[in-house]
Design an enzyme around this catalytic site. Structure first.
Site, PDB file in Angstrom:
ATOM      1  N   LEU A   1     -11.227   7.561 -69.336  1.00 56.22           N
ATOM      2  CA  LEU A   1     -11.409   6.721 -70.513  1.00 56.22           C
ATOM      3  C   LEU A   1     -10.569   7.295 -71.652  1.00 56.22           C
ATOM      4  O   LEU A   1     -10.660   8.491 -71.953  1.00 56.22           O
ATOM      5  CB  LEU A   1     -12.878   6.699 -70.935  1.00 56.22           C
ATOM      6  CG  LEU A   1     -13.871   6.186 -69.896  1.00 56.22           C
ATOM      7  CD1 LEU A   1     -15.291   6.297 -70.422  1.00 56.22           C
ATOM      8  CD2 LEU A   1     -13.544   4.760 -69.504  1.00 56.22           C
TER       9      LEU A   1
ATOM     10  N   TRP B   1      -4.413  12.908 -71.069  1.00 56.07           N
ATOM     11  CA  TRP B   1      -5.874  13.012 -71.084  1.00 56.07           C
ATOM     12  C   TRP B   1      -6.541  12.505 -69.794  1.00 56.07           C
ATOM     13  O   TRP B   1      -7.727  12.739 -69.590  1.00 56.07           O
ATOM     14  CB  TRP B   1      -6.447  12.236 -72.272  1.00 56.07           C
ATOM     15  CG  TRP B   1      -5.881  10.856 -72.425  1.00 56.07           C
ATOM     16  CD1 TRP B   1      -4.847  10.481 -73.230  1.00 56.07           C
ATOM     17  CD2 TRP B   1      -6.288   9.661 -71.737  1.00 56.07           C
ATOM     18  NE1 TRP B   1      -4.587   9.136 -73.093  1.00 56.07           N
ATOM     19  CE2 TRP B   1      -5.463   8.611 -72.188  1.00 56.07           C
ATOM     20  CE3 TRP B   1      -7.263   9.371 -70.786  1.00 56.07           C
ATOM     21  CZ2 TRP B   1      -5.581   7.302 -71.715  1.00 56.07           C
ATOM     22  CZ3 TRP B   1      -7.391   8.070 -70.321  1.00 56.07           C
ATOM     23  CH2 TRP B   1      -6.553   7.054 -70.789  1.00 56.07           C
TER      24      TRP B   1
ATOM     25  N   GLY C   1      -8.615  14.955 -67.405  1.00 57.19           N
ATOM     26  CA  GLY C   1      -9.825  15.626 -67.880  1.00 57.19           C
ATOM     27  C   GLY C   1     -10.799  14.769 -68.661  1.00 57.19           C
ATOM     28  O   GLY C   1     -11.892  15.222 -68.987  1.00 57.19           O
ATOM     29  N   HIS C   2     -10.464  13.517 -68.946  1.00 58.32           N
ATOM     30  CA  HIS C   2     -11.363  12.688 -69.775  1.00 58.32           C
ATOM     31  C   HIS C   2     -11.609  11.342 -69.123  1.00 58.32           C
ATOM     32  O   HIS C   2     -10.965  10.353 -69.478  1.00 58.32           O
ATOM     33  CB  HIS C   2     -10.774  12.477 -71.175  1.00 58.32           C
ATOM     34  CG  HIS C   2     -11.775  12.013 -72.169  1.00 58.32           C
ATOM     35  ND1 HIS C   2     -12.027  10.686 -72.418  1.00 58.32           N
ATOM     36  CD2 HIS C   2     -12.590  12.712 -72.983  1.00 58.32           C
ATOM     37  CE1 HIS C   2     -12.938  10.577 -73.354  1.00 58.32           C
ATOM     38  NE2 HIS C   2     -13.296  11.790 -73.721  1.00 58.32           N
ATOM     39  N   MET C   3     -12.466  11.218 -68.271  1.00 61.70           N
ATOM     40  CA  MET C   3     -13.284  12.184 -67.587  1.00 61.70           C
ATOM     41  C   MET C   3     -12.924  12.117 -66.106  1.00 61.70           C
ATOM     42  O   MET C   3     -12.548  11.057 -65.651  1.00 61.70           O
ATOM     43  CB  MET C   3     -14.765  11.844 -67.768  1.00 61.70           C
ATOM     44  CG  MET C   3     -15.388  12.502 -68.973  1.00 61.70           C
ATOM     45  SD  MET C   3     -15.881  11.628 -70.490  1.00 61.70           S
ATOM     46  CE  MET C   3     -15.936   9.932 -70.341  1.00 61.70           C
TER      47      MET C   3
END
Length: 174
Positions: free
Chosen positions: A72, A62, A65-67
């Site tokens: 996070l 993740w 892409g997060h973020m």
């Protein structure tokens, strides 16, 4: 006001886990990017409590892409960590009588802090109820340092493996 920890953090030795990833794999079916536990740190059958470690690296699926620029850990991934710890404890002690334990729901979840690459997320679970062949209920916390970053109640249910396999076979044959 800070909540009380489910397990006294001084009882947890991050350098000497009681179960490593290979031991976890014997009881939990998740693999590759869905494996969300690094090690089991603590178990107490008298209090029905257990704890695990999830080392958060910059290689988590993740992070990109997060973020972008501010990675996070998604709350749903924190919940998956807790679900996997609950499943491990349930399967190790045959509390549900199921081949696989699945997510049945969460209640009263509160996210109280952020988790980022480089953090060591300590997961703590206390079994509240176990109804064999039906459901487990567990209180949980996720802790980074001395801060509770997530807490709530999780429900685990038996997964009907044979029925799912039959449905998948039926879909493939049609």
């Amino acid at each position: 006001m800070k909540s009380k920890f489910i397990i006294d953090p001084s009882l947890l030795d991050l350098d000497n886990p009681i179960a490593d990833i290979e031991a976890i794999r014997k009881l939990n079916p998740q693999r590759f990017e869905m494996e969300q536990l690094t090690a089991i740190l603590y178990e107490d059958l008298e209090t029905n409590c257990c704890a695990a470690l999830k080392e958060i690296t910059d290689q988590e699926f993740w992070v990109r892409g997060h973020m972008p620029g501010m990675p996070l850990m998604p709350g749903v991934v924190m919940l998956e960590c807790v679900a996997q710890l609950s499943s491990y404890f349930t399967q190790k002690n045959d509390l549900l009588g199921a081949e696989i334990v699945g997510f049945g729901g969460v209640d009263d979840v509160r996210f109280r802090g952020v988790v980022m690459p480089g953090d060591k997320l300590i997961l703590m679970v206390k079994l509240v109820k176990a109804r064999r062949n039906r459901m487990i209920v567990a209180s949980f916390q996720g802790v980074v340092g001395d801060l509770i970053v997530v807490e709530g109640t999780l429900k685990g249910i038996p997964i009907p493996v044979e029925a799912i396999e039959n449905a998948m076979a039926e879909k493939l044959s049609s």
